[in-house]
Design an enzyme around this catalytic site. Structure first.
Site, PDB file in Angstrom:
ATOM      1  CB  SER A 287      -6.974  -2.045  -9.967  1.00  0.00           C
ATOM      2  OG  SER A 287      -6.613  -3.402  -9.739  1.00  0.00           O
TER       3      SER A 287
ATOM      4  CE1 TYR B  63      -9.253  -1.886  -5.187  1.00  0.00           C
ATOM      5  CE2 TYR B  63      -8.354  -3.672  -6.512  1.00  0.00           C
ATOM      6  CZ  TYR B  63      -8.237  -2.400  -5.971  1.00  0.00           C
ATOM      7  OH  TYR B  63      -7.112  -1.658  -6.213  1.00  0.00           O
TER       8      TYR B  63
HETATM    9  N1  LIG Z   1      -1.069  -0.876  -4.011  1.00  0.00           N
HETATM   10  C1  LIG Z   1      -1.428  -1.504  -5.114  1.00  0.00           C
HETATM   11  O1  LIG Z   1      -0.878  -2.551  -5.487  1.00  0.00           O
HETATM   12  C2  LIG Z   1      -2.533  -0.948  -5.952  1.00  0.00           C
HETATM   13  C3  LIG Z   1      -2.775  -1.549  -7.185  1.00  0.00           C
HETATM   14  C4  LIG Z   1      -3.786  -1.039  -7.974  1.00  0.00           C
HETATM   15  C5  LIG Z   1      -4.521   0.026  -7.549  1.00  0.00           C
HETATM   16  N2  LIG Z   1      -4.275   0.572  -6.332  1.00  0.00           N
HETATM   17  C6  LIG Z   1      -5.079   1.708  -5.928  1.00  0.00           C
HETATM   18  O2  LIG Z   1      -4.237   2.779  -5.593  1.00  0.00           O
HETATM   19  C7  LIG Z   1      -4.935   3.652  -4.711  1.00  0.00           C
HETATM   20  C8  LIG Z   1      -4.043   3.959  -3.507  1.00  0.00           C
HETATM   21  O3  LIG Z   1      -3.967   2.804  -2.690  1.00  0.00           O
HETATM   22  P1  LIG Z   1      -2.639   2.337  -1.920  1.00  0.00           P
HETATM   23  O4  LIG Z   1      -2.312   1.004  -2.460  1.00  0.00           O
HETATM   24  O5  LIG Z   1      -1.645   3.416  -1.897  1.00  0.00           O
HETATM   25  O6  LIG Z   1      -3.216   2.051  -0.477  1.00  0.00           O
HETATM   26  P2  LIG Z   1      -3.138   2.889   0.884  1.00  0.00           P
HETATM   27  O7  LIG Z   1      -1.735   3.156   1.240  1.00  0.00           O
HETATM   28  O8  LIG Z   1      -3.969   2.107   1.820  1.00  0.00           O
HETATM   29  O9  LIG Z   1      -3.852   4.257   0.509  1.00  0.00           O
HETATM   30  C9  LIG Z   1      -5.229   4.323   0.321  1.00  0.00           C
HETATM   31  C10 LIG Z   1      -5.666   5.684   0.735  1.00  0.00           C
HETATM   32  O10 LIG Z   1      -7.057   5.807   0.480  1.00  0.00           O
HETATM   33  C11 LIG Z   1      -7.489   6.768   1.369  1.00  0.00           C
HETATM   34  N3  LIG Z   1      -8.905   6.719   1.631  1.00  0.00           N
HETATM   35  C12 LIG Z   1      -9.645   5.630   1.929  1.00  0.00           C
HETATM   36  N4  LIG Z   1     -10.908   6.026   2.162  1.00  0.00           N
HETATM   37  C13 LIG Z   1     -10.924   7.370   2.014  1.00  0.00           C
HETATM   38  C14 LIG Z   1     -11.912   8.348   2.115  1.00  0.00           C
HETATM   39  N5  LIG Z   1     -13.174   8.051   2.410  1.00  0.00           N
HETATM   40  N6  LIG Z   1     -11.570   9.647   1.905  1.00  0.00           N
HETATM   41  C15 LIG Z   1     -10.305   9.983   1.579  1.00  0.00           C
HETATM   42  N7  LIG Z   1      -9.326   9.098   1.451  1.00  0.00           N
HETATM   43  C16 LIG Z   1      -9.643   7.807   1.685  1.00  0.00           C
HETATM   44  C17 LIG Z   1      -6.771   6.525   2.662  1.00  0.00           C
HETATM   45  O11 LIG Z   1      -6.563   7.785   3.237  1.00  0.00           O
HETATM   46  P3  LIG Z   1      -7.145   8.204   4.691  1.00  0.00           P
HETATM   47  O12 LIG Z   1      -7.051   7.003   5.552  1.00  0.00           O
HETATM   48  O13 LIG Z   1      -6.312   9.354   5.070  1.00  0.00           O
HETATM   49  O14 LIG Z   1      -8.550   8.619   4.424  1.00  0.00           O
HETATM   50  C18 LIG Z   1      -5.464   5.929   2.221  1.00  0.00           C
HETATM   51  O15 LIG Z   1      -4.432   6.849   2.433  1.00  0.00           O
HETATM   52  C19 LIG Z   1      -6.242   2.949  -4.381  1.00  0.00           C
HETATM   53  O16 LIG Z   1      -7.254   3.409  -5.248  1.00  0.00           O
HETATM   54  C20 LIG Z   1      -5.934   1.500  -4.710  1.00  0.00           C
HETATM   55  O17 LIG Z   1      -7.098   0.779  -5.013  1.00  0.00           O
HETATM   56  C21 LIG Z   1      -3.302   0.114  -5.522  1.00  0.00           C
END
Ligand SMILES: NC(=O)c1ccc[n+]([C@@H]2O[C@H](COP(=O)([O-])OP(=O)(O)OC[C@H]3O[C@@H](n4cnc5c(N)ncnc54)[C@H](OP(=O)(O)O)[C@@H]3O)[C@@H](O)[C@H]2O)c1
Length: 268
Positions: free
Chosen positions: A152, A165
């Site tokens: 991130s 975070y």
């Molecule tokens: N969106 C952004 O702007 C952004 C920016 C920087 C970094 N990120 C990172 O990108 C990654 C994806 O996030 P996203 O933004 O796409 O959010 P998201 O749509 O909420 O996806 C996050 C995923 O994490 C999974 N997860 C959470 N706990 C889990 C567990 N114990 N076991 C397996 N899966 C788990 C959830 O899957 P289940 O509910 O199916 O378990 C969910 O599908 C994360 O690491 C986030 O920190 C996002």
């Protein structure tokens, strides 16, 4: 030669049930990889795998709790049975947890240590450590592997409010480099992608009010993003294909690719 052809690869995307992980799973599948969409939500995971199969890709959903090594091992065995030894691992489980956000009413000194630990459990332990422990040794034994951890912008400079975070994601970058060195001579490359701001499930309330208009924080983020917009999940795929491809990035390990519309390049 197609530098980005992944038809000999088996990719596991943990958090493939989410917005960014799901887009990456589709992108890897479009490049030819057999893809295991892994996560806890069978509904979202099955839907993503079906969407991939609908365009002719190879995909299954495997149930996996990233925070539980035994669950990850069961998932790994399922992938081996269906597609063979995984060669690509994308760690995309994670997200900010509102319970540990620092605000004027809830200052740093009031951070709940349990909530802090939960953020580290999700973003560092489940977000990278355990999947690398479970999938890494098989890749080392096979002599082929590319691990892509999702970091991130807050890993580079802590964002206001979300210190747990930010610190956990900084540790993901650190672990990425440690493992890159550890496994460099064993055929396994370990890199990361740093996304800027992409509307997704875990940050929806942070970015948008109930009526869909941007929050003051979203306006501040956009004001600090030279391109003046949020990213779209598909815009992460190119970086993932590059890092996954053993042809395109054969000499790349311990690297981080920033995909942020210029956010980290902006000062005043
Ligand atoms: N969106 C952004 O702007 C952004 C920016 C920087 C970094 N990120 C990172 O990108 C990654 C994806 O996030 P996203 O933004 O796409 O959010 P998201 O749509 O909420 O996806 C996050 C995923 O994490 C999974 N997860 C959470 N706990 C889990 C567990 N114990 N076991 C397996 N899966 C788990 C959830 O899957 P289940 O509910 O199916 O378990 C969910 O599908 C994360 O690491 C986030 O920190 C996002």
């Amino acid at each position: 030669m197609n530098w980005f052809d992944l038809k000999d690869d088996v990719a596991v995307v943990i958090g493939g049930t989410g917005v960014l992980g799901g887009a990456l799973a589709e992108g890897l599948a479009r490049a030819g990889a057999a893809v295991a969409v892994a996560g806890r939500s069978a509904e979202r995971g099955e839907a993503r795998a079906a969407a991939i199969r609908a365009f002719g890709g190879r995909a299954i959903f495997v149930s996996a709790d990233a925070g539980d090594a035994a669950s990850l091992e069961v998932a790994r065995q399922q992938v081996i049975a269906e597609f063979g030894q995984p060669t690509v691992l994308v760690n995309a489980a994670g997200g900010n947890q509102p319970a540990v956000t620092v605000t004027a009413d809830h200052p740093f000194e009031a951070i709940n240590v349990q909530a802090w630990r939960e953020s580290f459990d999700l973003n560092l332990v489940g977000g990278a450590l355990l999947p690398c422990q479970v999938f890494g040794p098989g890749m080392c034994a096979a002599g082929v592997g590319s691990i892509v951890n999702i970091a991130s912008v807050s890993a580079h400079l802590p964002l206001s409010r979300v210190i747990a975070y930010s610190a956990a994601k900084a540790a993901v970058l650190n672990l990425t480099r440690f493992l890159a060195r550890e496994w460099a001579t064993r055929g396994v490359r370990v890199n990361s992608i740093t996304p800027g701001f992409f509307p997704a499930e875990q940050n929806r309330k942070l970015l948008f009010q109930e009526d869909g208009t941007p929050t003051p924080r979203a306006k501040s983020i956009l004001g600090h993003t030279p391109m003046g917009r949020f990213g779209e999940s598909q815009e992460l795929i190119g970086a993932a294909l590059f890092l996954a491809s053993r042809k395109a990035s054969s000499f790349v390990t311990g690297s981080d690719i920033v995909v942020d519309g210029g956010f980290l390049a902006q000062t005043i």
